[in-house]
Write a protein that holds these residues in place. Sequence first.
Motif, PDB file in Angstrom:
ATOM      1  N   GLU A   1       0.812  -1.216   0.000  1.00  0.00           N
ATOM      2  CA  GLU A   1       0.000   0.000   0.000  1.00  0.00           C
ATOM      3  C   GLU A   1       0.850   1.274   0.000  1.00  0.00           C
ATOM      4  N   ALA A   2       2.029   1.213   0.611  1.00  0.00           N
ATOM      5  CA  ALA A   2       2.882   2.404   0.711  1.00  0.00           C
ATOM      6  C   ALA A   2       3.251   2.934  -0.672  1.00  0.00           C
ATOM      7  N   LEU A   3       3.703   2.049  -1.541  1.00  0.00           N
ATOM      8  CA  LEU A   3       4.086   2.470  -2.893  1.00  0.00           C
ATOM      9  C   LEU A   3       2.844   2.805  -3.702  1.00  0.00           C
ATOM     10  N   ARG A   4       1.784   1.998  -3.554  1.00  0.00           N
ATOM     11  CA  ARG A   4       0.541   2.280  -4.275  1.00  0.00           C
ATOM     12  C   ARG A   4       0.019   3.681  -3.958  1.00  0.00           C
ATOM     13  N   ASP A   5      -0.013   4.039  -2.674  1.00  0.00           N
ATOM     14  CA  ASP A   5      -0.533   5.351  -2.275  1.00  0.00           C
ATOM     15  C   ASP A   5       0.320   6.487  -2.838  1.00  0.00           C
ATOM     16  N   GLN A   6       1.621   6.268  -2.886  1.00  0.00           N
ATOM     17  CA  GLN A   6       2.543   7.284  -3.409  1.00  0.00           C
ATOM     18  C   GLN A   6       2.282   7.522  -4.902  1.00  0.00           C
ATOM     19  N   ILE A   7       2.133   6.450  -5.651  1.00  0.00           N
ATOM     20  CA  ILE A   7       1.888   6.551  -7.092  1.00  0.00           C
ATOM     21  C   ILE A   7       0.497   7.110  -7.361  1.00  0.00           C
ATOM     22  N   GLN A   8      -0.489   6.670  -6.578  1.00  0.00           N
ATOM     23  CA  GLN A   8      -1.863   7.161  -6.744  1.00  0.00           C
ATOM     24  C   GLN A   8      -1.943   8.673  -6.555  1.00  0.00           C
ATOM     25  N   LYS A   9      -1.281   9.180  -5.535  1.00  0.00           N
ATOM     26  CA  LYS A   9      -1.281  10.623  -5.260  1.00  0.00           C
ATOM     27  C   LYS A   9      -0.688  11.394  -6.438  1.00  0.00           C
ATOM     28  N   ALA A  10       0.414  10.868  -6.986  1.00  0.00           N
ATOM     29  CA  ALA A  10       1.053  11.526  -8.133  1.00  0.00           C
ATOM     30  C   ALA A  10       0.131  11.500  -9.350  1.00  0.00           C
ATOM     31  N   LEU A  11      -0.568  10.394  -9.559  1.00  0.00           N
ATOM     32  CA  LEU A  11      -1.508  10.284 -10.683  1.00  0.00           C
ATOM     33  C   LEU A  11      -2.623  11.326 -10.561  1.00  0.00           C
ATOM     34  N   GLU A  12      -3.152  11.475  -9.361  1.00  0.00           N
ATOM     35  CA  GLU A  12      -4.229  12.436  -9.143  1.00  0.00           C
ATOM     36  C   GLU A  12      -3.748  13.868  -9.363  1.00  0.00           C
ATOM     37  N   GLU A  13      -2.516  14.143  -8.978  1.00  0.00           N
ATOM     38  CA  GLU A  13      -1.954  15.474  -9.204  1.00  0.00           C
ATOM     39  C   GLU A  13      -1.758  15.731 -10.704  1.00  0.00           C
ATOM     40  N   LEU A  14      -1.304  14.722 -11.439  1.00  0.00           N
ATOM     41  CA  LEU A  14      -1.135  14.853 -12.890  1.00  0.00           C
ATOM     42  C   LEU A  14      -2.476  15.085 -13.575  1.00  0.00           C
ATOM     43  N   ALA A  15      -3.525  14.441 -13.050  1.00  0.00           N
ATOM     44  CA  ALA A  15      -4.866  14.632 -13.599  1.00  0.00           C
ATOM     45  C   ALA A  15      -5.339  16.063 -13.344  1.00  0.00           C
ATOM     46  N   ASP A  16      -5.127  16.563 -12.129  1.00  0.00           N
ATOM     47  CA  ASP A  16      -5.535  17.923 -11.777  1.00  0.00           C
ATOM     48  C   ASP A  16      -4.806  18.967 -12.616  1.00  0.00           C
ATOM     49  N   GLU A  17      -3.541  18.690 -12.937  1.00  0.00           N
ATOM     50  CA  GLU A  17      -2.729  19.632 -13.705  1.00  0.00           C
ATOM     51  C   GLU A  17      -3.041  19.601 -15.205  1.00  0.00           C
ATOM     52  N   GLY A  18      -3.763  18.562 -15.644  1.00  0.00           N
ATOM     53  CA  GLY A  18      -4.090  18.433 -17.063  1.00  0.00           C
ATOM     54  C   GLY A  18      -3.073  17.620 -17.843  1.00  0.00           C
ATOM     55  N   THR A  19      -2.009  17.161 -17.176  1.00  0.00           N
ATOM     56  CA  THR A  19      -0.967  16.383 -17.860  1.00  0.00           C
ATOM     57  C   THR A  19      -1.502  15.052 -18.352  1.00  0.00           C
ATOM     58  N   LEU A  20      -2.340  14.411 -17.541  1.00  0.00           N
ATOM     59  CA  LEU A  20      -2.904  13.116 -17.913  1.00  0.00           C
ATOM     60  C   LEU A  20      -3.780  13.246 -19.158  1.00  0.00           C
ATOM     61  N   ALA A  21      -4.553  14.307 -19.213  1.00  0.00           N
ATOM     62  CA  ALA A  21      -5.414  14.551 -20.376  1.00  0.00           C
ATOM     63  C   ALA A  21      -4.575  14.772 -21.638  1.00  0.00           C
ATOM     64  N   GLN A  22      -3.480  15.500 -21.504  1.00  0.00           N
ATOM     65  CA  GLN A  22      -2.607  15.771 -22.647  1.00  0.00           C
ATOM     66  C   GLN A  22      -2.018  14.477 -23.206  1.00  0.00           C
ATOM     67  N   ILE A  23      -1.579  13.594 -22.305  1.00  0.00           N
ATOM     68  CA  ILE A  23      -0.998  12.323 -22.756  1.00  0.00           C
ATOM     69  C   ILE A  23      -2.069  11.466 -23.434  1.00  0.00           C
ATOM     70  N   SER A  24      -3.270  11.459 -22.870  1.00  0.00           N
ATOM     71  CA  SER A  24      -4.364  10.690 -23.451  1.00  0.00           C
ATOM     72  C   SER A  24      -4.726  11.216 -24.841  1.00  0.00           C
TER      73      SER A  24
END
Length: 273
Positions: free
Chosen positions: A237-260
């Motif tokens: 869970e420790a690594l999962r939570d770390q990666i999940q938080k980063a993913l959510e931040e990338l989504a908020d910043e619009g980076t995830l949408a750009q890659i998609s």
Amino acid sequence: MKRKLAVVLALTMAAAVVLAGCGSNKKETKKESKAEFAAKEKGDTFTVGFDQDFPPMGFVGDDGEYTGFDLEVAKAVCEKLGLKFVPKPIAWDAKDAELKSGGIDCVWNGFTINGREDDYTWSKPYLNNKQVFVVRKDSGIKTEKDLAGKVVDVQTDSSAQVALEDNKELTDTFGNLQVVADYNTGFMDLESGAVDAVAMDIVVAAYQIEKREAEFEILDYEIASEEYGVGFAKGNEALRDQIQKALEELADEGTLAQISEKWFQKDITTINQ
């Protein structure tokens, strides 16, 4: 008598030292075991296990470099966290052994959560998907009923294989359900006429059809619907939570949408929805 007593005392002290040593080793082992599931620190490597024959999620590009939607998102996560991104191609049916041995930190490559919920520690779903059939346009196959007596390819240990094995009513009508190592083989089989259909992820199917400029089409039949997630070793869970938080931040910043949008011409991600 004194001599015997001295010997007994010496032996007792030696045994105590050995037992103390054993106790110390157990504690260290316990610590090491916990360290396996620690979050990453800046400068650490983050090794992503992926199938290199699974475009557009992960594959070998024309320049010989590993690329794909999932790998690009994983790389963006690493940049945000200050980690060293290491993509590692694996045999798909060896993913569990790779996770267990620590050869990879996660499986990130169009990895379906459905049916595997209890086998891994998962991120939240980041993309919706479904399993479909791909056929040649001139095949005369228009519905799943037309697959009666036909040969169908499916990738080993894939979600499509699991879904079809659960649908005996349909697969019993096939002439043969043929398991292949990867979808590249499946498409070559379809192109050559060696098989009549390939069962696979619609995300991958749509990309393959566009890139190959082949006369293929996707049947309007859903074998199964599913969600993609990042899979970690059970309990990590420790690594999962770390990666999940980063993913959510990338989504908020619009980076995830750009890659998609780069890979799919629109934002099809589901993080923070």
